[in-house]
Design a protein around this motif. Structure first.
Motif, short mmCIF file in Angstrom:
data_model
loop_
_atom_site.label_atom_id
_atom_site.label_comp_id
_atom_site.label_asym_id
_atom_site.label_seq_id
_atom_site.Cartn_x
_atom_site.Cartn_y
_atom_site.Cartn_z
N ALA A 129 0.85 -1.20 0.00
CA ALA A 129 0.00 0.00 0.00
C ALA A 129 0.88 1.25 0.00
O ALA A 129 0.99 1.96 1.00
N ILE A 130 1.51 1.51 -1.15
CA ILE A 130 2.40 2.67 -1.20
C ILE A 130 1.64 3.97 -1.00
O ILE A 130 2.13 4.91 -0.37
N GLY A 131 0.40 4.03 -1.52
CA GLY A 131 -0.40 5.24 -1.29
C GLY A 131 -0.76 5.44 0.17
O GLY A 131 -0.92 6.57 0.63
N THR A 132 -0.88 4.33 0.91
CA THR A 132 -1.21 4.42 2.33
C THR A 132 -0.01 4.78 3.18
O THR A 132 -0.10 5.59 4.10
N ILE A 133 1.14 4.15 2.88
CA ILE A 133 2.32 4.41 3.71
C ILE A 133 3.06 5.67 3.29
O ILE A 133 3.95 6.13 4.02
N LEU A 134 2.70 6.24 2.13
CA LEU A 134 3.38 7.46 1.68
C LEU A 134 3.24 8.59 2.69
O LEU A 134 4.26 9.23 3.06
N PRO A 135 2.02 8.91 3.19
CA PRO A 135 1.94 9.96 4.22
C PRO A 135 2.68 9.59 5.49
O PRO A 135 3.23 10.47 6.17
N ILE A 136 2.71 8.29 5.84
CA ILE A 136 3.41 7.86 7.05
C ILE A 136 4.91 8.08 6.89
O ILE A 136 5.58 8.61 7.80
N LEU A 137 5.47 7.69 5.75
CA LEU A 137 6.89 7.91 5.50
C LEU A 137 7.23 9.39 5.47
O LEU A 137 8.29 9.80 5.96
N ARG A 138 6.33 10.19 4.91
CA ARG A 138 6.57 11.63 4.86
C ARG A 138 6.56 12.23 6.25
O ARG A 138 7.43 13.05 6.60
N ASP A 139 5.59 11.83 7.08
CA ASP A 139 5.52 12.36 8.45
C ASP A 139 6.74 11.95 9.27
O ASP A 139 7.17 12.69 10.16
#
Length: 536
Positions: A129-139
């Motif tokens: 789920a790259i779209g899901t973890i993208l905000p997590i990685l950014r934060d």
């Protein structure tokens, strides 16, 4: 219409409250995505029954998943996928696919491994789920790091691969017909890329007009992006393909058009996507989940979660352990490999999409589809928390710093040793570059530009005034020593910030000097006029 707006009001209320609750949890162990889905379950027809999903909400949901995969495709570095990291990610996904079909065959699902039900379950196991973890990685500040680049590689392949399997094996057409349709869609996407390149070269006035309109109420850059997204999604729908494929292709085209990124544009796009459309997708996904689970459903949920970790996590871990430098040493430590594996095993949007396709085809029951989606929710809840526990301060070193250690000093022509010694025609993997600063921000004299690696000459200043940008080098080093990148800024971003501050001071000095010159010139003129005779 009143019922639609009431449902939309509740959905956006959940979207507003979810990040506020997430921020109150220590270390943000519960991602915002989980709270959005749980909020949707609460207000949905299987919960309190306060909100319903009709055709209008369904359209917003489709736009939400489209923007989610647009952002995912935009974050992918094509150069990295062409390099060793992309090859390792592809091998890991193929191994995951083989393990998934093997597991489905051993378990003995309804219809067998070759049925639509078996294909859907196996495909769901291989997704990331790259779209899901993208905000997590950014934060968490991992996007510009080497660990983040590896996660993005596995995430890109873990999104594109299942989408292609869905298009080939879960469609109503035969496999050969589906391959032809996919080929036509790929040709159309490449033609759009070629057209974009020609417009950038030839249509200079059009490009300038788009950039000029970006800062006005026209918002031409955002409108062009929406046109590209909706256009490719419409083409995918005409070909009876999933809109996810069109959205992902739009993200790749957008990255091709902006290879260095644009901070101002990305800020606007983030506001549009993550501020409205993407939260609607996750909340409405939660509204469709049946919360009532019996003992058998709980066993299936836990079993699917364990299989997800084994089928997807183990190959990613092996691939990250197999990555080597030219001197034979490992790029990632054991801890970093585990961190990459747990983040890459996080799955949700593809599980939602593939179960919807299976349910629509009558191959999967709604209750079992809800169980698989809840297993995906569990992965989003547990695995990013495990990734945070495996994290270390050393992981936040920017990717270019890690590659500098790996590759050694640059050659006299600006190339790294890997680039200089690579065989002709082979693409060398490059670290992911952050977005370029907004227009008007100049890099300090002598610094390499992100796109070309060419040293930029010092920009001219007024004669006699010191170049404060050159004097900012010690300041940039001091900022790095203070660890500003540990507070949310990478090392390169802190360097850019120091350079920008130095430019501001330089501009102030220039304006002060000009103001003093104007005052001296103006004062002399008034005194001369006072000394002139009345006859003049």
């Amino acid at each position: 219409m009143a019922e639609v707006f009431t449902s939309l009001l509740l959905i956006v209320a959940v979207a507003f409250v979810a990040p506020l609750i997430s921020w109150t949890i220590p270390k943000r162990l519960v991602p915002e995505v989980v709270l959005l889905i749980l909020g949707g379950m609460l207000i949905g027809p299987h919960g309190l029954g306060l909100a319903v999903e009709d055709s209008s909400i369904e359209l917003l949901r489709e736009l939400g998943v489209a923007f989610l995969f647009l952002m995912a495709g935009y974050e992918i570095d094509i150069n990295e996928l062409r390099g060793a990291g992309g090859r390792h990610a592809a091998v890991a996904w193929l191994l995951s696919l083989g393990l998934a079909f093997g597991a489905v065959s051993v378990i003995g699902v309804t219809g067998g491994a070759a049925s639509a039900n078996g294909i859907a379950i196996a495909t769901a196991m291989t997704s990331t789920a790259i779209g899901t973890i993208l905000p997590i990685l950014r934060d968490r500040g991992l996007l510009p790091t080497a660990v983040g680049a590896s996660i993005l590689n596995h995430g890109a392949v873990g999104e594109v691969g299942p989408i292609l399997v869905m298009a080939l094996l879960l469609g109503s057409r035969s496999t050969w017909a589906s391959m032809v349709i996919l080929g036509v869609f790929l040709i159309i996407t490449l033609l759009i890329v070629r057209f974009t390149s020609r417009v950038k070269r030839v249509g200079r006035r059009l490009v300038e007009a788009i950039h000029l309109g970006a800062s006005t109420t026209a918002q031409t850059t955002i409108r062009a992006t929406v046109l590209l997204l909706v256009g490719l999604c419409a083409i995918a729908a005409i070909f009876d393909l999933d809109v996810i494929l069109g959205a992902f292709a739009a993200g790749f085209v957008l990255r091709h058009a902006l290879p260095e990124g644009d901070a101002e544009f990305e800020e606007k796009l983030d506001g549009l996507a993550y501020g409205f459309f993407v939260p609607i997708f996750f909340v409405t996904s939660g509204m469709g989940i049946e919360a009532g689970l019996d003992a058998g459903d709980l066993v299936n949920l836990l079993a699917f979660f364990v299989l997800l970790v084994l089928v997807r996590g183990v190959p990613v871990w092996l691939a990250s352990r197999a990555e080597r430098r030219r001197d034979g040493t490992r790029i990632y430590s054991m801890r970093q490999s585990l961190q990459i594996a747990v983040y890459s095993t996080t799955a949700l949007p593809i599980i939602v999409a593939v179960t919807q396709v299976a349910v629509s085809a009558g191959a999967m029951s709604t209750s079992f589809a809800s169980t698989l989606v809840l297993a995906g929710v569990l992965s989003v809840l547990v695995l990013p928390a495990a990734g945070l526990a495996l994290g270390h301060r050393s992981d936040h070193v920017p990717a270019n710093e890690v590659m500098r250690v790996v590759q050694g000093p640059a050659a006299p022509d600006g190339r790294t040793p890997e680039e200089a010694t690579a065989p002709v025609g082979e693409q060398v993997s490059e670290p992911r570059r952050p977005a370029s600063p907004p227009s008007g921000i100049r890099l300090p004299a002598g610094e390499r530009t992100p796109a070309t690696g060419v040293r930029r000459p010092a920009q001219p200043d007024l004669v006699g005034l010191p170049d404060l940008r050159e004097q900012a080098t010690p300041a940039m080093a001091r900022l790095a020593e203070l660890g500003m990148h540990a507070r949310g800024l990478s090392l390169e971003e802190s360097h850019r910030l120091a350079a920008r501050l130095a430019e501001i001071e330089q501009d102030h000095a220039l304006w002060r000097e000009r103001w003093h010159r104007v005052r001296r010139h103006g004062g002399t003129s008034r005194a001369a006029r006072r000394r002139r005779p009345r006859s003049e």
